[in-house]
Design a protein around this motif. Structure first.
Motif, PDB file in Angstrom:
ATOM      1  N   ILE A 132       2.204  10.154  -5.563  1.00 39.29           N
ATOM      2  CA  ILE A 132       2.668  11.458  -5.067  1.00 39.29           C
ATOM      3  C   ILE A 132       2.850  12.459  -6.213  1.00 39.29           C
ATOM      4  CG2 ILE A 132       4.580  12.668  -3.914  1.00 39.29           C
ATOM      5  CD1 ILE A 132       2.754  11.196  -1.985  1.00 39.29           C
ATOM      6  N   PRO A 133       3.457  12.067  -7.351  1.00 38.31           N
ATOM      7  CA  PRO A 133       3.587  13.049  -8.440  1.00 38.31           C
ATOM      8  C   PRO A 133       2.224  13.570  -8.933  1.00 38.31           C
ATOM      9  CG  PRO A 133       5.065  11.206  -8.828  1.00 38.31           C
ATOM     10  CD  PRO A 133       4.184  10.826  -7.672  1.00 38.31           C
ATOM     11  N   LEU A 143      -0.496  13.883  -7.100  1.00 34.87           N
ATOM     12  CA  LEU A 143      -0.958  14.817  -6.071  1.00 34.87           C
ATOM     13  C   LEU A 143      -0.222  16.146  -6.172  1.00 34.87           C
ATOM     14  CD1 LEU A 143      -1.195  12.347  -3.053  1.00 34.87           C
ATOM     15  CD2 LEU A 143      -3.090  13.391  -4.287  1.00 34.87           C
ATOM     16  N   THR A 144       1.057  16.083  -6.434  1.00 38.15           N
ATOM     17  CA  THR A 144       1.858  17.305  -6.583  1.00 38.15           C
ATOM     18  C   THR A 144       1.376  18.101  -7.787  1.00 38.15           C
ATOM     19  OG1 THR A 144       3.760  16.226  -5.581  1.00 38.15           O
ATOM     20  CG2 THR A 144       4.209  18.189  -6.870  1.00 38.15           C
ATOM     21  N   ASN A 145       1.111  17.406  -8.893  1.00 38.44           N
ATOM     22  CA  ASN A 145       0.599  18.093 -10.087  1.00 38.44           C
ATOM     23  C   ASN A 145      -0.755  18.730  -9.810  1.00 38.44           C
ATOM     24  OD1 ASN A 145       2.831  17.329 -11.551  1.00 38.44           O
ATOM     25  ND2 ASN A 145       1.831  15.607 -12.554  1.00 38.44           N
ATOM     26  N   ALA A 146      -1.596  18.024  -9.095  1.00 38.14           N
ATOM     27  CA  ALA A 146      -2.915  18.574  -8.754  1.00 38.14           C
ATOM     28  C   ALA A 146      -2.774  19.824  -7.890  1.00 38.14           C
ATOM     29  CB  ALA A 146      -3.757  17.520  -8.031  1.00 38.14           C
ATOM     30  N   ARG A 147      -1.885  19.789  -6.916  1.00 34.78           N
ATOM     31  CA  ARG A 147      -1.668  20.951  -6.050  1.00 34.78           C
ATOM     32  C   ARG A 147      -1.151  22.136  -6.859  1.00 34.78           C
ATOM     33  NH1 ARG A 147       3.178  20.270  -2.690  1.00 34.78           N
ATOM     34  NH2 ARG A 147       4.052  21.031  -4.616  1.00 34.78           N
ATOM     35  N   ASP A 148      -0.192  21.884  -7.768  1.00 34.16           N
ATOM     36  CA  ASP A 148       0.360  22.957  -8.592  1.00 34.16           C
ATOM     37  C   ASP A 148      -0.709  23.564  -9.502  1.00 34.16           C
ATOM     38  OD1 ASP A 148       2.796  22.457  -7.382  1.00 34.16           O
ATOM     39  OD2 ASP A 148       3.631  21.367  -9.101  1.00 34.16           O
ATOM     40  N   SER A 206       0.827  -1.211   0.000  1.00 30.09           N
ATOM     41  CA  SER A 206       0.000   0.000   0.000  1.00 30.09           C
ATOM     42  C   SER A 206       0.856   1.253   0.000  1.00 30.09           C
ATOM     43  CB  SER A 206      -0.920   0.009   1.220  1.00 30.09           C
ATOM     44  OG  SER A 206      -1.833  -1.065   1.148  1.00 30.09           O
ATOM     45  N   THR A 207       1.936   1.242   0.752  1.00 30.70           N
ATOM     46  CA  THR A 207       2.841   2.386   0.804  1.00 30.70           C
ATOM     47  C   THR A 207       3.466   2.632  -0.552  1.00 30.70           C
ATOM     48  OG1 THR A 207       3.312   1.986   3.137  1.00 30.70           O
ATOM     49  CG2 THR A 207       4.899   3.329   1.922  1.00 30.70           C
ATOM     50  N   ALA A 208       3.908   1.568  -1.209  1.00 27.41           N
ATOM     51  CA  ALA A 208       4.519   1.711  -2.533  1.00 27.41           C
ATOM     52  C   ALA A 208       3.506   2.273  -3.530  1.00 27.41           C
ATOM     53  CB  ALA A 208       5.052   0.367  -3.020  1.00 27.41           C
ATOM     54  N   GLU A 209       2.272   1.779  -3.470  1.00 26.61           N
ATOM     55  CA  GLU A 209       1.242   2.281  -4.372  1.00 26.61           C
ATOM     56  C   GLU A 209       0.932   3.747  -4.081  1.00 26.61           C
ATOM     57  OE1 GLU A 209      -3.326   1.333  -5.803  1.00 26.61           O
ATOM     58  OE2 GLU A 209      -2.248  -0.159  -4.621  1.00 26.61           O
ATOM     59  N   PHE A 210       0.841   4.093  -2.805  1.00 26.71           N
ATOM     60  CA  PHE A 210       0.582   5.482  -2.431  1.00 26.71           C
ATOM     61  C   PHE A 210       1.706   6.391  -2.928  1.00 26.71           C
ATOM     62  CE2 PHE A 210       1.279   9.031   0.498  1.00 26.71           C
ATOM     63  CZ  PHE A 210       0.071   9.688   0.353  1.00 26.71           C
TER      64      PHE A 210
END
Length: 108
Positions: free
Chosen positions: A39-40, A42-47, A31-35
């Motif tokens: 991350i990229p 989520l980062t793109n969404a935030r930007d 699950s951690t690896a999938e999460f």
């Protein structure tokens, strides 16, 4: 003095606990690896969110300035129209008064 601590877990129970622990650790790792792979995204969404908010602020400022300019222009237009109406009414009254004076002079 030394008391043997026995919590009722048999060697078979230890095997079951160890199996459950191993499964939980593997699930956690998976699950951690999938999460972390997301991350990229989520980062793109935030930007993108931050860019949208910045553009929205700029657009709101432009629209507010445009609205204020329109209000000022409309107020000036109203003043000009009112001034012309008042002038026209005043001219009409002067003309009527002059015509009335001429009529009175002609009758006399």
């Amino acid at each position: 003095m030394w008391k043997k601590y026995n919590d009722g877990v048999s060697p078979q129970g230890m095997d079951n606990a160890l199996t459950a622990y191993t499964e939980a650790v593997e699930e956690f790792s998976s699950s951690t690896a999938e999460f972390l792979s997301h991350i990229p995204v989520l980062t793109n969404a935030r930007d993108a969110y931050q860019r949208a908010m910045a553009v929205s602020t700029q657009l709101r400022k432009v629209l507010d300035t445009g609205d204020e300019t329109l209000r000022i222009a409309m107020d000036q237009l109203k003043q000009a129209v009112n001034s012309q109406l008042h002038q026209a009414v005043a001219d009409t009254k002067k003309t009527e008064a002059a015509n009335g004076d001429k009529a009175d002079a002609a009758r006399a």
